[in-house]
Write an enzyme that holds these catalytic residues in place. Structure first.
Site, PDB file in Angstrom:
ATOM      1  N   ARG A  92      40.210  43.035 101.822  1.00  0.00           N
ATOM      2  CA  ARG A  92      40.266  41.655 101.310  1.00  0.00           C
ATOM      3  C   ARG A  92      41.702  41.203 101.036  1.00  0.00           C
ATOM      4  NH1 ARG A  92      34.955  43.169  99.029  1.00  0.00           N
ATOM      5  NH2 ARG A  92      33.444  41.722  99.964  1.00  0.00           N
ATOM      6  N   GLY A 127      36.060  56.346  98.705  1.00  0.00           N
ATOM      7  CA  GLY A 127      37.310  56.104  97.993  1.00  0.00           C
ATOM      8  C   GLY A 127      37.096  55.855  96.512  1.00  0.00           C
ATOM      9  N   VAL A 143      44.499  54.722  97.762  1.00  0.00           N
ATOM     10  CA  VAL A 143      45.758  54.589  98.508  1.00  0.00           C
ATOM     11  C   VAL A 143      46.348  53.214  98.190  1.00  0.00           C
ATOM     12  CG1 VAL A 143      46.817  54.583 100.799  1.00  0.00           C
ATOM     13  CG2 VAL A 143      44.876  56.094 100.317  1.00  0.00           C
ATOM     14  N   HIS A 198      41.271  53.577 104.420  1.00  0.00           N
ATOM     15  CA  HIS A 198      40.189  54.121 105.245  1.00  0.00           C
ATOM     16  C   HIS A 198      40.694  55.328 106.056  1.00  0.00           C
ATOM     17  CE1 HIS A 198      38.973  49.691 105.149  1.00  0.00           C
ATOM     18  NE2 HIS A 198      37.921  50.283 104.621  1.00  0.00           N
ATOM     19  N   GLN A 237      24.395  43.741 100.929  1.00  0.00           N
ATOM     20  CA  GLN A 237      25.189  43.924  99.713  1.00  0.00           C
ATOM     21  C   GLN A 237      26.074  42.725  99.393  1.00  0.00           C
ATOM     22  OE1 GLN A 237      27.182  47.454 101.520  1.00  0.00           O
ATOM     23  NE2 GLN A 237      29.008  46.718 100.475  1.00  0.00           N
ATOM     24  N   ALA A 268      37.711  46.468 109.403  1.00  0.00           N
ATOM     25  CA  ALA A 268      39.003  45.913 108.969  1.00  0.00           C
ATOM     26  C   ALA A 268      39.807  47.059 108.364  1.00  0.00           C
ATOM     27  CB  ALA A 268      38.831  44.760 107.983  1.00  0.00           C
TER      28      ALA A 268
HETATM   29  P1  AMP Z   1      34.961  49.329 102.683  1.00  0.00           P
HETATM   30  O1  AMP Z   1      35.278  49.196 104.135  1.00  0.00           O
HETATM   31  O2  AMP Z   1      35.749  48.388 101.813  1.00  0.00           O
HETATM   32  O3  AMP Z   1      33.490  49.352 102.410  1.00  0.00           O
HETATM   33  O4  AMP Z   1      35.492  50.762 102.260  1.00  0.00           O
HETATM   34  C1  AMP Z   1      35.047  51.925 102.911  1.00  0.00           C
HETATM   35  C2  AMP Z   1      35.490  53.120 102.140  1.00  0.00           C
HETATM   36  O5  AMP Z   1      36.914  53.137 102.046  1.00  0.00           O
HETATM   37  C3  AMP Z   1      34.963  53.129 100.698  1.00  0.00           C
HETATM   38  O6  AMP Z   1      34.587  54.451 100.344  1.00  0.00           O
HETATM   39  C4  AMP Z   1      36.147  52.660  99.916  1.00  0.00           C
HETATM   40  O7  AMP Z   1      36.163  53.114  98.578  1.00  0.00           O
HETATM   41  C5  AMP Z   1      37.278  53.294 100.703  1.00  0.00           C
HETATM   42  N1  AMP Z   1      38.538  52.611 100.419  1.00  0.00           N
HETATM   43  C6  AMP Z   1      38.790  51.282 100.496  1.00  0.00           C
HETATM   44  N2  AMP Z   1      40.052  51.000 100.096  1.00  0.00           N
HETATM   45  C7  AMP Z   1      40.608  52.191  99.741  1.00  0.00           C
HETATM   46  C8  AMP Z   1      41.883  52.585  99.221  1.00  0.00           C
HETATM   47  N3  AMP Z   1      42.852  51.698  98.989  1.00  0.00           N
HETATM   48  N4  AMP Z   1      42.084  53.888  98.964  1.00  0.00           N
HETATM   49  C9  AMP Z   1      41.108  54.807  99.183  1.00  0.00           C
HETATM   50  N5  AMP Z   1      39.891  54.503  99.680  1.00  0.00           N
HETATM   51  C10 AMP Z   1      39.639  53.214  99.942  1.00  0.00           C
END
Ligand code: AMP
Length: 283
Positions: free
Chosen positions: A188, A148, A177, A38, A62, A33
């Site tokens: 989400r 992130g 970001v 990302h 998780q 997503a």
């Molecule tokens: P997720 O798909 O939510 O598991 O996120 C994958 C990676 O993207 C993780 O390292 C998150 O911290 C990073 N991430 C998600 N949202 C953001 C954002 N708004 N800014 C920077 N990194 C992000």
């Protein structure tokens, strides 16, 4: 367009070939997503390393019971199209590929810092996250992996795991970001309707209010943030706390210098998190 691999064996083969060509390897683990947050991680990986691997895996380990595992958005084709030429290889394994026995009997335990905040709200979440990150780091064998700051406790625990277990991958942290109006990008956010989207801005506004009051000390900063939330009955704050960024221990009210302020809140049925570094004066 990146190559898509669904098996561990394929990933190892592509990475070995890249290494044999003298390329360095960067890795961005995600749950798909994909959004601009990302993509920023992926662009950082592209700049810092030669061969960029992105994993897309919604990790059941998780998610707690009653959480959004089933409704978590999944759209591999759209994700791959968004990545375009920024990634060389997408690893999109099935649950069975990652957990052939249905579960694992060995797992990574986060320790006490994993029981606080997100860990308190989501028991077992960080053990499940660290276990899959450990597996993914072992599968990809990257020189550098990108995470992130948006998930501050996650990246703190990943950095500690890598140090504790001597994982030979460097961890790079990328700033959060945000949308133009301050909302931190999150997969989400797709759950939010228009009025919830407006309510969700409260998290960033709390952090901004805290930052602006930092000159009056930590107590005032936290109070300023709380006042923002009090005006929003449609935002149910779970925690709004300051921690020492070096240890993740709660910062005492007389703390000074840079603290990390964390917020988690429920908007409708969606749980959102955000955080910011705030410089606080001694009071
Ligand atoms: P997720 O798909 O939510 O598991 O996120 C994958 C990676 O993207 C993780 O390292 C998150 O911290 C990073 N991430 C998600 N949202 C953001 C954002 N708004 N800014 C920077 N990194 C992000």
């Amino acid at each position: 367009m990146p190559v898509i691999a669904s098996t561990i064996e394929q990933v190892r083969e592509y990475v070995t070939n890249a290494r044999n060509d003298g390329q360095t390897v960067g890795f961005v683990p995600t749950m798909g997503a994909l959004h601009e947050g990302h993509l920023t991680l992926v662009r950082e990986a592209r700049q810092a390393t030669d061969f960029v691997v992105v994993s897309i895996f919604v990790n059941p380990l998780q998610f707690g019971r009653g959480e959004d595992l089933d409704r978590y958005p999944r759209d591999l084709d759209a994700d791959v199209a968004l990545l375009g030429d920024q990634a060389d290889l997408v690893f999109a394994p099935s649950v069975d590929e990652m957990y052939p026995d249905g579960d694992v009997s060995t797992r990574v335990v986060a320790g006490p810092a994993g029981d606080l905040f997100e860990g308190a709200a989501r028991p077992g979440h960080f053990d499940g996250m660290l276990t899959v990150v450990s597996k993914l780091l072992n599968i990809v064998g990257a020189d550098r992996a990108f995470f992130g700051q948006k998930d501050a406790q996650q990246v703190f625990l990943v950095q500690r795991m890598v140090r504790d277990l001597n994982v030979p991958t460097q961890i790079a942290v990328v700033p959060t970001v945000r949308e133009r109006d301050g909302l931190a990008l999150s997969s989400r956010n797709r759950y939010l309707d228009e009025s919830e989207r407006e309510a969700a801005l409260t998290l960033a506004r709390m952090l901004t209010a805290a930052r602006e009051a930092g000159g009056q000390g930590l107590g005032s900063a936290i109070e300023a943030g709380r006042r923002v939330a009090e005006a929003r009955p449609d935002v149910d704050v779970d925690y709004f706390v300051a921690v020492d960024p070096a240890t993740f221990a709660p910062a005492p009210e007389e703390a000074s210098g840079e603290v990390l302020i964390l917020v988690a809140a429920r908007v409708g049925s969606t749980r959102l998190i955000d955080n910011a570094y705030v410089s606080v004066a001694h009071k």
